[in-house]
Design an enzyme around this catalytic site. Sequence first.
Site, PDB file in Angstrom:
ATOM      1  N   ARG A  59     -15.655   2.840 -52.459  1.00 33.74           N
ATOM      2  CA  ARG A  59     -14.530   2.381 -51.915  1.00 33.74           C
ATOM      3  C   ARG A  59     -13.468   3.681 -52.504  1.00 33.74           C
ATOM      4  O   ARG A  59     -11.999   4.455 -51.966  1.00 33.74           O
ATOM      5  CB  ARG A  59     -13.261   1.693 -52.603  1.00 33.74           C
ATOM      6  N   TYR A 112       7.895   7.169 -35.067  1.00 37.06           N
ATOM      7  CA  TYR A 112       7.000   6.186 -34.482  1.00 37.06           C
ATOM      8  C   TYR A 112       7.319   4.748 -34.800  1.00 37.06           C
ATOM      9  O   TYR A 112       8.046   4.625 -36.233  1.00 37.06           O
ATOM     10  CB  TYR A 112       5.616   6.666 -35.263  1.00 37.06           C
ATOM     11  N   ASP A 184       6.447  13.030 -41.122  1.00 34.99           N
ATOM     12  CA  ASP A 184       4.534  12.562 -40.188  1.00 34.99           C
ATOM     13  C   ASP A 184       4.399  14.283 -38.852  1.00 34.99           C
ATOM     14  O   ASP A 184       5.644  14.266 -38.134  1.00 34.99           O
ATOM     15  CB  ASP A 184       5.052  11.346 -39.454  1.00 34.99           C
ATOM     16  N   LYS A 209      -5.316  10.828 -33.736  1.00 34.90           N
ATOM     17  CA  LYS A 209      -5.282  11.712 -32.040  1.00 34.90           C
ATOM     18  C   LYS A 209      -5.831  13.398 -32.274  1.00 34.90           C
ATOM     19  O   LYS A 209      -7.087  12.948 -31.506  1.00 34.90           O
ATOM     20  CB  LYS A 209      -3.257  11.972 -32.595  1.00 34.90           C
TER      21      LYS A 209
HETATM   22  C1  PLP Z   1      -0.392   7.122 -33.935  1.00 36.49           C
HETATM   23  C2  PLP Z   1       0.529   7.768 -35.210  1.00 36.49           C
HETATM   24  C3  PLP Z   1       0.232   6.761 -35.897  1.00 36.49           C
HETATM   25  C4  PLP Z   1      -0.120   6.449 -36.692  1.00 36.49           C
HETATM   26  O1  PLP Z   1      -1.474   6.159 -36.103  1.00 36.49           O
HETATM   27  P1  PLP Z   1      -2.672   5.365 -36.113  1.00 36.49           P
HETATM   28  O2  PLP Z   1      -3.600   6.376 -36.226  1.00 36.49           O
HETATM   29  O3  PLP Z   1      -2.766   5.108 -34.846  1.00 36.49           O
HETATM   30  O4  PLP Z   1      -2.275   4.127 -36.739  1.00 36.49           O
HETATM   31  C5  PLP Z   1       1.590   7.717 -36.936  1.00 36.49           C
HETATM   32  N1  PLP Z   1       2.723   9.093 -36.142  1.00 36.49           N
HETATM   33  C6  PLP Z   1       2.378   8.784 -35.480  1.00 36.49           C
HETATM   34  C7  PLP Z   1       3.544  10.192 -34.986  1.00 36.49           C
HETATM   35  C8  PLP Z   1       1.843   9.059 -33.934  1.00 36.49           C
HETATM   36  O5  PLP Z   1       1.411   9.652 -32.952  1.00 36.49           O
END
Ligand code: PLP
Length: 391
Positions: A59, A112, A184, A209
């Site tokens: 973990r 987001y 973010d 992403k």
């Molecule tokens: C997609 C995304 C997230 C979340 O990511 P996941 O892996 O889908 O949970 C957070 N912030 C932004 C800006 C995103 O585009």
Amino acid sequence: MGEEGKSGRPRGLGTRLTHAARDRKLTLGGVNPVVQKASTVIVESASKLFDPGGWTYGRHGTATHEALKQALCEIEGAEHCVLAPSGLMACILPFLAFAGAGGHVLVGDNVYGPTRRFVDRMLPRWGCEATYFDPLIGAGVARLIRPETKLIFVESPGSMTFEIADAPAIAAAARAAGVVSVMDNTWSAGVFHKPLALGFDLSVQANTKYVSGGADILNGAIHLNDEKLLVRLRETVADLGVNVAPDDAYALLRGARSLAMRMDHHQASALEVARWLEKHPAIVRVLHPALESDPNHALWKRDFTGASGLFSIVLNPMPTAKVHVFLDPLDLFGLGFSYGGFESLVIHCDPQLKRTASSPELGGPLIRLSIGLEEPADLIADLEQALAQVS
Ligand SMILES: *Cc1c(COP(=O)(O)O)cnc(C)c1O
């Protein structure tokens, strides 16, 4: 691996990502690190059982996770990195680590959607209050900081409306008040924007992403330099029992190897498509901070070194049914959420736009495009035939 090798020449990101995490301890002599699947890690001697520095249990990560973290630190220019099983978990971990009952957090109004849902639904249950702020507020955020404010969370640019926040000003206000600042940074892939260098405490990325690039993994990471914050974040991860599968860590590292090169392609293609769209009569505006026409262009130019493949367009005012008449004929753009993969995607944003502290003047339906690795001329031809349906 460090910024420079024996030559003394500072190395570019592509070079550093090619050579990151190549230590023999991680690779056993292969080019890539091993995929170490482990719940139990057998330690060498009794004195190591409670060694906080070593690997002791799956973990807390294995060699494969360590390899991925080394590469991610190269991307963001960070000393440390904490992995999370999704981008969303990477976004909410700082709230869980640094805010709590009786506390208060400040959140950009353009964050987001699922981050916002966490703030709205979960934080009140733990007695923590949230205030949303206009993402263009800049240094004015200082006026919203209260004695009990614990954290400021910003997303720049917002991943549907693309406002650029004045990151250094917000980071400075947070630092002056002893508040943890979180960015973010998913849009820039960490390649084109370095929040830690601009004064932020934490830079978060959804590796789902661009780092993955493959549209097949959910993952996130928090990057930071501060040791004290690191201890608290690691404790929070351990207390929650969230972890990342070693196969995912391995696949993400493979994605990270080609990140710098892919981002150059996404950037160039998206700009070509955006410039073409800007001239199309069916379109009111293109929201892309690297376009000279964008109101955020100056801030983008100051704080970013490039742009990713994600931007939005505003169509001439039309009912939702007609928006679908544009979206449905698209051939190369998949109708789907997310971005950063090799394939182009499109969504209609209006049904999920939620604002309480600001109201962007859009002037028509908002459509978000993620430009993939197809040839831009093919994408333009596809958009042209679909736009003809509503022109
Ligand atoms: C997609 C995304 C997230 C979340 O990511 P996941 O892996 O889908 O949970 C957070 N912030 C932004 C800006 C995103 O585009």
